[in-house]
Scaffold this motif. Structure first.
Motif, PDB file in Angstrom:
ATOM      1  N   VAL A  14       0.856  -1.187   0.000  1.00  0.00           N
ATOM      2  CA  VAL A  14       0.000   0.000   0.000  1.00  0.00           C
ATOM      3  C   VAL A  14       0.892   1.237   0.000  1.00  0.00           C
ATOM      4  CG1 VAL A  14      -1.916  -1.148   1.171  1.00  0.00           C
ATOM      5  CG2 VAL A  14      -0.156  -0.006   2.530  1.00  0.00           C
ATOM      6  N   VAL A  16       1.279   5.259   1.636  1.00  0.00           N
ATOM      7  CA  VAL A  16       0.852   6.156   2.698  1.00  0.00           C
ATOM      8  C   VAL A  16       1.513   7.513   2.495  1.00  0.00           C
ATOM      9  CG1 VAL A  16       0.525   4.280   4.355  1.00  0.00           C
ATOM     10  CG2 VAL A  16       2.707   5.461   4.279  1.00  0.00           C
ATOM     11  N   LEU A  46       1.155  -1.818   9.501  1.00  0.00           N
ATOM     12  CA  LEU A  46       1.933  -1.363   8.356  1.00  0.00           C
ATOM     13  C   LEU A  46       3.404  -1.457   8.734  1.00  0.00           C
ATOM     14  CD1 LEU A  46      -0.062   1.839   7.424  1.00  0.00           C
ATOM     15  CD2 LEU A  46      -0.010  -0.315   6.165  1.00  0.00           C
ATOM     16  N   LEU A  55      -2.551  -0.416  11.651  1.00  0.00           N
ATOM     17  CA  LEU A  55      -3.344  -0.214  10.428  1.00  0.00           C
ATOM     18  C   LEU A  55      -4.712   0.260  10.883  1.00  0.00           C
ATOM     19  CD1 LEU A  55      -3.613  -0.396   7.377  1.00  0.00           C
ATOM     20  CD2 LEU A  55      -4.235  -2.783   7.633  1.00  0.00           C
ATOM     21  N   VAL A  61      -4.125   5.472   4.115  1.00  0.00           N
ATOM     22  CA  VAL A  61      -3.612   4.327   3.354  1.00  0.00           C
ATOM     23  C   VAL A  61      -4.312   4.290   2.005  1.00  0.00           C
ATOM     24  CG1 VAL A  61      -3.379   1.816   3.317  1.00  0.00           C
ATOM     25  CG2 VAL A  61      -3.211   3.047   5.490  1.00  0.00           C
TER      26      VAL A  61
END
Length: 86
Positions: A14, A16, A46, A55, A61
């Motif tokens: 992912v 961020v 994460l 998370l 995210v």
């Protein structure tokens, strides 16, 4: 951002928007891995900069780099150079 932990699985990559903790006015888009939280079994975390972060909705995210870039641009402005916003 409405974050649902069950939409991610360990191993997902992912993106961020991460603020530098030493220079608060600096933010970058960073790639992070979704992992099993070693401190809270049964929860996800994460993994970013060799550290674990919960998370949860405290961290924005994004599933793709493009989504993260658009959110960065919407929040911080800037110029779009060759697809990069930072």
């Amino acid at each position: 951002m409405d974050l649902q932990q069950n939409q991610y699985q360990p191993g997902d990559v992912v993106y961020v928007i991460y603020r530098n903790p030493h220079t608060y006015d600096v933010a970058n888009i960073q790639e992070a891995a979704v992992v099993n939280n070693p401190e809270q079994p049964g929860e996800l975390a994460l993994f970013l900069y060799e550290s674990y972060f919960p998370l949860d909705s405290a961290i924005a995210v994004y599933a793709s780099q493009r989504e993260a870039e658009q959110a960065y641009f919407d929040t911080f402005g800037g110029t779009n150079t060759e697809g990069q916003l930072w």
